[in-house]
Design a protein around this motif. Structure first.
Motif, PDB file in Angstrom:
ATOM      1  N   HIS A  34     -19.820  59.207   6.927  1.00 60.06           N
ATOM      2  CA  HIS A  34     -21.235  58.965   6.678  1.00 60.06           C
ATOM      3  C   HIS A  34     -21.448  57.616   5.989  1.00 60.06           C
ATOM      4  O   HIS A  34     -22.425  56.914   6.280  1.00 60.06           O
ATOM      5  CB  HIS A  34     -21.834  60.085   5.823  1.00 60.06           C
ATOM      6  CG  HIS A  34     -23.332  60.088   5.817  1.00 60.06           C
ATOM      7  ND1 HIS A  34     -24.075  60.504   6.913  1.00 60.06           N
ATOM      8  CD2 HIS A  34     -24.230  59.707   4.870  1.00 60.06           C
ATOM      9  CE1 HIS A  34     -25.369  60.387   6.636  1.00 60.06           C
ATOM     10  NE2 HIS A  34     -25.484  59.898   5.410  1.00 60.06           N
TER      11      HIS A  34
ATOM     12  N   SER B 105     -34.948  57.436  10.010  1.00 61.16           N
ATOM     13  CA  SER B 105     -33.927  58.483   9.990  1.00 61.16           C
ATOM     14  C   SER B 105     -34.567  59.855   9.966  1.00 61.16           C
ATOM     15  O   SER B 105     -35.617  60.055   9.345  1.00 61.16           O
ATOM     16  CB  SER B 105     -33.021  58.343   8.761  1.00 61.16           C
ATOM     17  OG  SER B 105     -32.279  57.148   8.809  1.00 61.16           O
TER      18      SER B 105
ATOM     19  N   ASN C  21     -29.555  68.648  13.743  1.00 64.45           N
ATOM     20  CA  ASN C  21     -29.921  68.081  15.034  1.00 64.45           C
ATOM     21  C   ASN C  21     -30.815  68.991  15.865  1.00 64.45           C
ATOM     22  O   ASN C  21     -31.044  68.735  17.049  1.00 64.45           O
ATOM     23  CB  ASN C  21     -28.644  67.759  15.826  1.00 64.45           C
ATOM     24  CG  ASN C  21     -27.835  66.672  15.145  1.00 64.45           C
ATOM     25  OD1 ASN C  21     -28.378  65.740  14.575  1.00 64.45           O
ATOM     26  ND2 ASN C  21     -26.508  66.810  15.194  1.00 64.45           N
TER      27      ASN C  21
ATOM     28  N   VAL D  29     -34.006  67.485  17.686  1.00 62.19           N
ATOM     29  CA  VAL D  29     -34.037  66.063  17.348  1.00 62.19           C
ATOM     30  C   VAL D  29     -34.502  65.221  18.528  1.00 62.19           C
ATOM     31  O   VAL D  29     -35.177  64.194  18.342  1.00 62.19           O
ATOM     32  CB  VAL D  29     -32.660  65.592  16.837  1.00 62.19           C
ATOM     33  CG1 VAL D  29     -31.637  65.554  17.963  1.00 62.19           C
ATOM     34  CG2 VAL D  29     -32.784  64.220  16.178  1.00 62.19           C
TER      35      VAL D  29
ATOM     36  N   GLU E 101     -37.583  62.758  18.228  1.00 65.50           N
ATOM     37  CA  GLU E 101     -37.466  61.327  18.525  1.00 65.50           C
ATOM     38  C   GLU E 101     -38.517  60.902  19.541  1.00 65.50           C
ATOM     39  O   GLU E 101     -39.145  59.840  19.393  1.00 65.50           O
ATOM     40  CB  GLU E 101     -36.065  61.008  19.065  1.00 65.50           C
ATOM     41  CG  GLU E 101     -35.902  59.528  19.397  1.00 65.50           C
ATOM     42  CD  GLU E 101     -34.635  59.215  20.172  1.00 65.50           C
ATOM     43  OE1 GLU E 101     -34.230  58.043  20.161  1.00 65.50           O
ATOM     44  OE2 GLU E 101     -34.073  60.124  20.801  1.00 65.50           O
TER      45      GLU E 101
ATOM     46  N   LYS F 292     -26.123  56.868  16.842  1.00 64.75           N
ATOM     47  CA  LYS F 292     -27.411  57.388  16.377  1.00 64.75           C
ATOM     48  C   LYS F 292     -27.250  58.575  15.437  1.00 64.75           C
ATOM     49  O   LYS F 292     -28.137  58.841  14.628  1.00 64.75           O
ATOM     50  CB  LYS F 292     -28.276  57.819  17.567  1.00 64.75           C
ATOM     51  CG  LYS F 292     -29.024  56.702  18.253  1.00 64.75           C
ATOM     52  CD  LYS F 292     -30.037  57.295  19.255  1.00 64.75           C
ATOM     53  CE  LYS F 292     -30.916  56.212  19.852  1.00 64.75           C
ATOM     54  NZ  LYS F 292     -31.949  56.772  20.762  1.00 64.75           N
ATOM     55  N   THR F 293     -26.177  59.318  15.571  1.00 57.17           N
ATOM     56  CA  THR F 293     -26.031  60.535  14.778  1.00 57.17           C
ATOM     57  C   THR F 293     -24.700  60.561  14.043  1.00 57.17           C
ATOM     58  O   THR F 293     -23.690  60.020  14.504  1.00 57.17           O
ATOM     59  CB  THR F 293     -26.121  61.789  15.667  1.00 57.17           C
ATOM     60  OG1 THR F 293     -25.069  61.761  16.642  1.00 57.17           O
ATOM     61  CG2 THR F 293     -27.459  61.872  16.378  1.00 57.17           C
ATOM     62  N   GLU F 294     -24.743  61.185  12.866  1.00 60.65           N
ATOM     63  CA  GLU F 294     -23.529  61.469  12.098  1.00 60.65           C
ATOM     64  C   GLU F 294     -23.841  62.688  11.259  1.00 60.65           C
ATOM     65  O   GLU F 294     -24.729  62.676  10.412  1.00 60.65           O
ATOM     66  CB  GLU F 294     -23.159  60.282  11.210  1.00 60.65           C
ATOM     67  CG  GLU F 294     -21.714  60.311  10.699  1.00 60.65           C
ATOM     68  CD  GLU F 294     -21.457  61.424   9.692  1.00 60.65           C
ATOM     69  OE1 GLU F 294     -20.457  62.167   9.878  1.00 60.65           O
ATOM     70  OE2 GLU F 294     -22.266  61.566   8.751  1.00 60.65           O
TER      71      GLU F 294
ATOM     72  N   THR G 199     -27.542  63.739  10.303  1.00 60.98           N
ATOM     73  CA  THR G 199     -28.452  62.594  10.194  1.00 60.98           C
ATOM     74  C   THR G 199     -28.581  61.884  11.533  1.00 60.98           C
ATOM     75  O   THR G 199     -27.587  61.619  12.213  1.00 60.98           O
ATOM     76  CB  THR G 199     -27.952  61.591   9.139  1.00 60.98           C
ATOM     77  OG1 THR G 199     -27.837  62.243   7.870  1.00 60.98           O
ATOM     78  CG2 THR G 199     -28.909  60.412   9.007  1.00 60.98           C
ATOM     79  N   PHE G 200     -29.816  61.571  11.899  1.00 64.98           N
ATOM     80  CA  PHE G 200     -30.134  60.825  13.118  1.00 64.98           C
ATOM     81  C   PHE G 200     -30.884  59.563  12.715  1.00 64.98           C
ATOM     82  O   PHE G 200     -31.862  59.628  11.962  1.00 64.98           O
ATOM     83  CB  PHE G 200     -31.022  61.682  14.035  1.00 64.98           C
ATOM     84  CG  PHE G 200     -31.593  60.948  15.219  1.00 64.98           C
ATOM     85  CD1 PHE G 200     -30.952  60.997  16.451  1.00 64.98           C
ATOM     86  CD2 PHE G 200     -32.773  60.228  15.111  1.00 64.98           C
ATOM     87  CE1 PHE G 200     -31.478  60.310  17.537  1.00 64.98           C
ATOM     88  CE2 PHE G 200     -33.312  59.552  16.197  1.00 64.98           C
ATOM     89  CZ  PHE G 200     -32.656  59.596  17.417  1.00 64.98           C
ATOM     90  N   THR G 201     -30.433  58.405  13.177  1.00 62.76           N
ATOM     91  CA  THR G 201     -31.092  57.136  12.866  1.00 62.76           C
ATOM     92  C   THR G 201     -31.265  56.328  14.141  1.00 62.76           C
ATOM     93  O   THR G 201     -30.342  56.221  14.948  1.00 62.76           O
ATOM     94  CB  THR G 201     -30.277  56.311  11.851  1.00 62.76           C
ATOM     95  OG1 THR G 201     -30.102  57.069  10.650  1.00 62.76           O
ATOM     96  CG2 THR G 201     -30.995  55.010  11.508  1.00 62.76           C
ATOM     97  N   SER G 202     -32.455  55.772  14.312  1.00 61.54           N
ATOM     98  CA  SER G 202     -32.734  54.988  15.513  1.00 61.54           C
ATOM     99  C   SER G 202     -33.560  53.757  15.141  1.00 61.54           C
ATOM    100  O   SER G 202     -34.172  53.693  14.063  1.00 61.54           O
ATOM    101  CB  SER G 202     -33.499  55.832  16.538  1.00 61.54           C
ATOM    102  OG  SER G 202     -33.619  55.145  17.774  1.00 61.54           O
TER     103      SER G 202
END
Length: 358
Positions: free
Chosen positions: A115, A293, A298, A301, A305, A341-343, A346-349
């Motif tokens: 992370h 984020s 998920n 998600v 998004e 995008k994911t870990e 957590t999703f971040t774009s």
């Protein structure tokens, strides 16, 4: 919050109607509805930070009073020396629980190595996109503005972001990528983190508020603040020209993210003409990047998004702009190709807003 819920409903419903081929409104009417919704949210949002701080101050005063009474063995209800009554002790415990709910919940020391690397790569993306947007803005400048553009190219782009008590994003921008601290702006509603952030950034670049509150234009008059002339003191970044926003740490609630984007990007046109029927913003469109984020797992998600990106697309249209998915072509923007995008949960774009080509 109710403000974000109502605002998000207007923006996302417009996007969903388009998705289903059901509109009933012209493009201009749809954009005016979105702008009007943000203006309504702005009027309600302007005073909420001050009211929240006032409630916190009253809570802390009462906690201090009850703790002193407890240590003195006195009670406000009688003259005994037996300490707090049962009701007073229950009140104190309730106030302490409420205080705990508003304490900083961000603990970077609990992050896994994976992370930490995920966060590092997205901070790299943040810095790269801010530079890209600055360069693209200058490239699109007219010949008459070339001198000003060249001067601007030598300056660091202004960026807005959310940062935690570890100040990881601030350190990445300033120490690794050489950003001038005066170009870095943050907001945090947690007092302890707010004070920490003021130690590494200029004090005026840190606001004790939510992101949406910090990006909302200040009240123009008392009636805009729900008739409370003693409301929010007007601290705002709304006049700062940001090249990039990073709404990291937003939780998993889609309306909150849409509310931040709307507060940051929608600016109804100022006009003194009462006959004006088109209040679409006339600010020149400028290339701008937006990162966000979603946390908490998920589940749904993909749908979240899509709702956020479609809402952002509608918000972009109020500025005469279109959106692009940055991570579809990371090489173009100087973003690390290995970024994900994911870990974990957590999703971040990242999205780019650019001028609509004619």
């Amino acid at each position: 919050s109710p403000i974000d819920n109502k605002l998000s409903s207007v923006i996302t419903m417009s996007a969903r109607r388009e998705r289903r081929g059901i509109t009933g409104y012209t493009a201009t009417e749809q954009l005016n509805q979105i702008i009007s919704a943000e203006e309504t949210a702005r009027q309600k949002r302007s005073g909420q930070a001050k009211r929240r701080l006032e409630r916190a101050a009253r809570r802390e005063n009462r906690i201090a009073q009850l703790e002193i009474m407890d240590s003195d063995g006195s009670s406000s209800s009688d003259n005994s020396n037996n300490g707090l009554t049962d009701s007073e002790r229950a009140e104190l415990e309730g106030l302490l629980r409420t205080r705990e709910n508003f304490e900083e919940q961000y603990h970077a020391d609990t992050f896994s190595e994976e992370h930490v690397e995920f966060k590092r790569l997205h901070n790299e993306a943040f810095a790269a996109l801010a530079r890209f947007c600055q360069q693209d803005r200058n490239r699109r400048s007219t010949a008459s503005a070339s001198a000003a553009a060249a001067d601007n190219d030598s300056k660091d782009p202004n960026v807005f972001y959310l940062d935690g008590p570890d100040t990881a994003t601030s350190l990445a921008l300033i120490d690794k990528h050489g950003f001038d601290p005066s170009c870095c702006y943050v907001a945090n509603r947690h007092l302890s983190t707010y004070k920490i952030l003021q130690q590494c950034l200029p004090e005026e670049n840190v606001i004790h508020a939510t992101a949406a509150e910090a990006l909302t234009p200040p009240c123009s008059n008392a009636s805009d603040c729900n008739n409370d002339s003693n409301d929010y003191d007007g601290s705002s970044f709304s006049d700062v020209d940001f090249a990039c926003y990073y709404f990291d740490g937003c939780g998993g609630f889609t309306p909150h993210i849409i509310g931040m984007m709307s507060a940051a990007l929608i600016r109804p046109e100022e006009t003194t003409s009462s006959s004006s029927t088109n209040n679409l913003q006339r600010h020149l469109p400028k290339t701008t990047a937006i990162g966000y984020s979603l946390m908490g797992g998920n589940k749904d998600v993909i749908e979240k998004e899509m709702d956020i990106n479609r809402a952002l697309s509608n918000i972009a249209r109020t500025r005469g702009m279109r959106t692009r998915h940055v991570l579809d072509d990371p090489w173009r923007y100087g973003v690390p190709a290995e970024i994900a995008k994911t870990e974990g949960g957590t999703f971040t774009s990242w999205m780019l807003l650019e001028e609509e080509e004619v």
